[in-house]
Design a protein around this motif. Structure first.
Motif, PDB file in Angstrom:
ATOM      1  N   MET A 197       0.874  -1.242  -0.006  1.00 26.86           N
ATOM      2  CA  MET A 197      -0.010  -0.174   0.197  1.00 26.86           C
ATOM      3  C   MET A 197       0.787   1.343   0.059  1.00 26.86           C
ATOM      4  SD  MET A 197      -2.941   1.252   0.189  1.00 26.86           S
ATOM      5  CE  MET A 197      -3.879   2.878   0.363  1.00 26.86           C
ATOM      6  N   ALA A 198       0.795   2.052  -0.927  1.00 29.67           N
ATOM      7  CA  ALA A 198       1.536   3.181  -1.308  1.00 29.67           C
ATOM      8  C   ALA A 198       1.067   4.287  -0.158  1.00 29.67           C
ATOM      9  CB  ALA A 198       1.458   3.711  -2.579  1.00 29.67           C
ATOM     10  N   GLN A 199       2.217   4.901   0.446  1.00 25.44           N
ATOM     11  CA  GLN A 199       1.828   6.043   1.234  1.00 25.44           C
ATOM     12  C   GLN A 199       2.196   7.203   0.542  1.00 25.44           C
ATOM     13  OE1 GLN A 199       4.575   6.344   4.441  1.00 25.44           O
ATOM     14  NE2 GLN A 199       3.106   7.972   5.549  1.00 25.44           N
ATOM     15  N   THR A 200       1.204   8.532   0.631  1.00 20.92           N
ATOM     16  CA  THR A 200       1.636   9.716  -0.126  1.00 20.92           C
ATOM     17  C   THR A 200       1.970  10.543   0.713  1.00 20.92           C
ATOM     18  OG1 THR A 200      -0.246   9.027  -1.717  1.00 20.92           O
ATOM     19  CG2 THR A 200       0.238  11.212  -1.611  1.00 20.92           C
ATOM     20  N   ILE A 201       3.181  11.233   0.643  1.00 19.66           N
ATOM     21  CA  ILE A 201       3.651  12.338   1.423  1.00 19.66           C
ATOM     22  C   ILE A 201       3.590  13.608   0.541  1.00 19.66           C
ATOM     23  CG2 ILE A 201       5.641  13.184   2.681  1.00 19.66           C
ATOM     24  CD1 ILE A 201       6.464  10.220   2.897  1.00 19.66           C
ATOM     25  N   MET A 202       2.875  14.733   1.274  1.00 15.20           N
ATOM     26  CA  MET A 202       2.741  15.989   0.595  1.00 15.20           C
ATOM     27  C   MET A 202       3.648  16.984   1.188  1.00 15.20           C
ATOM     28  SD  MET A 202       0.950  17.578  -2.002  1.00 15.20           S
ATOM     29  CE  MET A 202       0.094  18.966  -2.416  1.00 15.20           C
ATOM     30  N   ILE A 203       4.503  17.499   0.611  1.00 20.71           N
ATOM     31  CA  ILE A 203       5.262  18.657   1.162  1.00 20.71           C
ATOM     32  C   ILE A 203       4.902  20.185   0.196  1.00 20.71           C
ATOM     33  CG2 ILE A 203       7.611  19.579   1.815  1.00 20.71           C
ATOM     34  CD1 ILE A 203       8.521  16.895   1.358  1.00 20.71           C
ATOM     35  N   ASP A 204       4.186  20.834   1.277  1.00 18.85           N
ATOM     36  CA  ASP A 204       3.780  21.947   0.593  1.00 18.85           C
ATOM     37  C   ASP A 204       3.448  23.106   1.691  1.00 18.85           C
ATOM     38  OD1 ASP A 204       2.505  24.063  -1.126  1.00 18.85           O
ATOM     39  OD2 ASP A 204       0.645  23.045  -1.282  1.00 18.85           O
ATOM     40  N   PRO A 205       4.276  24.235   1.691  1.00 23.14           N
ATOM     41  CA  PRO A 205       5.275  24.749   1.112  1.00 23.14           C
ATOM     42  C   PRO A 205       6.474  23.829   1.151  1.00 23.14           C
ATOM     43  CG  PRO A 205       4.921  26.064   2.598  1.00 23.14           C
ATOM     44  CD  PRO A 205       4.082  25.170   3.068  1.00 23.14           C
ATOM     45  N   VAL A 206       7.309  23.969  -0.260  1.00 19.52           N
ATOM     46  CA  VAL A 206       8.715  23.642   0.108  1.00 19.52           C
ATOM     47  C   VAL A 206       9.531  24.943   0.462  1.00 19.52           C
ATOM     48  CG1 VAL A 206      10.800  22.819  -1.193  1.00 19.52           C
ATOM     49  CG2 VAL A 206       8.616  21.561  -1.506  1.00 19.52           C
ATOM     50  N   THR A 207       9.984  25.206   1.435  1.00 21.89           N
ATOM     51  CA  THR A 207      10.749  26.456   1.967  1.00 21.89           C
ATOM     52  C   THR A 207      12.035  26.570   1.483  1.00 21.89           C
ATOM     53  OG1 THR A 207      11.128  25.587   3.888  1.00 21.89           O
ATOM     54  CG2 THR A 207       9.143  26.841   3.997  1.00 21.89           C
ATOM     55  N   ARG A 208      12.541  27.710   1.726  1.00 19.92           N
ATOM     56  CA  ARG A 208      14.065  28.103   1.051  1.00 19.92           C
ATOM     57  C   ARG A 208      14.475  27.781  -0.254  1.00 19.92           C
ATOM     58  NH1 ARG A 208      16.272  23.762   4.664  1.00 19.92           N
ATOM     59  NH2 ARG A 208      13.942  23.189   4.698  1.00 19.92           N
ATOM     60  N   ILE A 209      13.165  28.091  -0.884  1.00 23.58           N
ATOM     61  CA  ILE A 209      13.298  28.382  -2.579  1.00 23.58           C
ATOM     62  C   ILE A 209      12.700  29.578  -2.954  1.00 23.58           C
ATOM     63  CG2 ILE A 209      13.426  25.781  -3.082  1.00 23.58           C
ATOM     64  CD1 ILE A 209      10.106  26.738  -3.966  1.00 23.58           C
ATOM     65  N   GLU A 210      12.763  29.973  -4.101  1.00 32.79           N
ATOM     66  CA  GLU A 210      12.192  31.181  -4.591  1.00 32.79           C
ATOM     67  C   GLU A 210      11.008  30.734  -5.203  1.00 32.79           C
ATOM     68  OE1 GLU A 210      10.310  34.051  -6.673  1.00 32.79           O
ATOM     69  OE2 GLU A 210      11.180  32.610  -7.944  1.00 32.79           O
ATOM     70  N   GLY A 211       9.769  31.072  -4.760  1.00 36.51           N
ATOM     71  CA  GLY A 211       8.579  30.873  -5.487  1.00 36.51           C
ATOM     72  C   GLY A 211       7.913  29.882  -4.508  1.00 36.51           C
ATOM     73  N   HIS A 212       6.556  29.384  -5.072  1.00 37.47           N
ATOM     74  CA  HIS A 212       5.918  28.475  -4.323  1.00 37.47           C
ATOM     75  C   HIS A 212       6.292  26.964  -5.005  1.00 37.47           C
ATOM     76  CE1 HIS A 212       3.906  31.939  -2.371  1.00 37.47           C
ATOM     77  NE2 HIS A 212       4.137  32.669  -3.509  1.00 37.47           N
ATOM     78  N   LEU A 213       6.349  26.167  -4.258  1.00 29.97           N
ATOM     79  CA  LEU A 213       6.727  24.613  -4.976  1.00 29.97           C
ATOM     80  C   LEU A 213       5.935  23.727  -3.971  1.00 29.97           C
ATOM     81  CD1 LEU A 213       8.105  23.005  -6.903  1.00 29.97           C
ATOM     82  CD2 LEU A 213      10.102  22.813  -5.187  1.00 29.97           C
ATOM     83  N   ALA A 214       5.174  22.851  -4.617  1.00 29.13           N
ATOM     84  CA  ALA A 214       4.942  21.621  -3.637  1.00 29.13           C
ATOM     85  C   ALA A 214       5.528  20.160  -4.240  1.00 29.13           C
ATOM     86  CB  ALA A 214       3.442  21.843  -3.812  1.00 29.13           C
TER      87      ALA A 214
END
Lengths: 352, 63
Positions: free
Chosen positions: B1-18
């Protein structure tokens, strides 16, 4: 070292600080003390921005930015600096807000996209749902003691709100009402303007005195044109036709007569230079009209006082001693009292 | 069973990344990264004086 800095001294320091004095270096000891005594926390959030304002504040040279963040201002979250990511970051923001109702300061960088219910800018995930910047600004902004808009985007809409405004960006002041707002425009703002504004709220726990556009008067009461190193060219009617020419750069699109800030004396990059001294035109980046106006076109109309505009031709007319057409306000003050007026009289005498 | 990990926001970068990562038995089996900001600067530039591009387009990223 004095332990208390009076507000009068503070304003004088901020307004008078020139290239020779590093504002933050002078303020640091006072701020350090205030933070140690329990200063209000600061949360910094980014929306429709380019991060340029954050990069500009990194240009705070002395003390270095690391000290400013850890010791000088009680910055609890910043998207480019905080080690926490994901849930940790979002939870921390909302925790600080919940623990300090009406007692924290929210720094906003970037315009607020309102199109598609704010879906054009998602700043994280909260309770398993996308947290739009629109929602964050509404929720956090309404709980803050005051909102500090750093940069023209959050203050007035800026670049992303330029027509046709594809994402329906708005200024923070159009989203959150009934919360004191300080606009620190600039594209980007000078680090001193940002550090000085944060310093004011930390030291005195209230926002600095602001002008009609919400800008702190201590930094934005001067007009570029009035203090420009090329001002004498304007007074003498010498206008540059190309970049690199001698002369006032009004014809090349300079927005100096409309732009309010103290770059002419404060200088950028730790006191190295500023826009016009480097040979560029002032693009008026601290004004609400930026960057919708044509940047390299001679500006046909310029506001020169409350609700009064004049064309460059009219001002040119004054320069030539031909006509004075309903000119009042800042420019008019200079024109009426300065050498242009006397020039006109001389010509009149000549005619007679 | 796959587990989903969501990282939002990714910090220490420019802009908005998830970043969304699917993990199965300690192994990453799928990963997506998402840019979370759209400003439409190309649309803003359309019809303007080409010289304005110098000032407007440099503001795509301030880093």
């Amino acid at each position: 070292m004095p332990t208390k800095l009076s507000r009068r001294d503070f304003i004088r320091l901020c307004a008078g600080s020139t290239a020779a004095i590093s504002l933050s270096a002078y303020l640091a000891p006072f701020l350090k003390e205030a933070v140690a005594a329990g200063a209000p926390p600061v949360i910094w959030i980014q929306g429709g921005s380019c991060t340029g304002c954050s990069i500009s504040i990194l240009n705070t040279v002395s003390p270095d930015i690391e000290k400013v963040i850890t010791e000088v201002i009680s910055l609890r979250y910043h998207p480019n600096i905080s080690a926490a990511a994901g849930d940790l970051a979002i939870n921390e923001i909302y925790k600080v807000a919940a623990e300090n109702p009406k007692a924290f300061y929210l720094v906003v960088e970037g315009a607020v996209p309102t199109g598609a219910d704010g879906a054009y800018c998602v700043i994280g995930e909260k309770d398993g749902h996308h947290l739009t910047f629109l929602q964050a600004v509404k929720e956090l902004g309404s709980q803050a003691a005051a909102i500090l808009n750093f940069g023209t985007c959050s203050a007035y809409g800026g670049l992303p709100a330029t027509p046709p405004n594809p994402t329906e960006c708005k200024a923070v002041g159009d989203i959150v009402k009934n919360v004191p707002i300080v606009n620190v425009p600039g594209c980007p703002p000078h680090p001193d303007w940002m550090v000085g504004t944060i310093a004011h709220v930390i030291l005195y726990n209230e926002i600095p005195e602001i002008d009609a556009f919400g800008r702190p008067k201590m930094f934005f009461s001067k007009i570029i044109h009035d203090n420009c190193q090329r001002r004498q060219y304007f007074d003498n009617g010498i206008f540059a036709k190309n970049f690199g020419d001698e002369g006032c750069m009004l014809e090349l699109g300079c927005k100096g007569p409309m732009a309010h800030c103290d770059s002419t004396t404060r200088f950028w990059n730790n006191g190295v230079n500023w826009c016009v001294k480097a040979g560029g035109v002032c693009i008026g980046c601290t004004e609400p009209q930026f960057p919708a106006w044509p940047i390299y076109e001679r500006t046909p109309e310029m506001p020169i006082g409350p609700a009064i505009t004049a064309t460059v031709d009219q001002i040119g007319g004054v320069l030539g001693g031909l006509a004075v057409v309903g000119i009042a306000g800042h420019l008019a003050g200079n024109i009426a009292t300065g050498r242009i007026g006397s020039k006109k009289e001389v010509e009149k005498e000549g005619e007679a | 069973m796959a587990q989903t990990i969501m990282i939002d926001p990714v910090t220490r970068i420019e802009g908005h990344l998830a970043v969304e990562v699917e993990v199965e038995g300690g192994v990453v089996v799928n990963a997506k990264s998402m840019g979370m900001l759209f400003r439409g600067l190309e649309l803003i530039m359309r019809g303007r004086d080409p010289r304005d591009a110098v000032q407007l387009m440099q503001r795509i990223c301030g880093v």
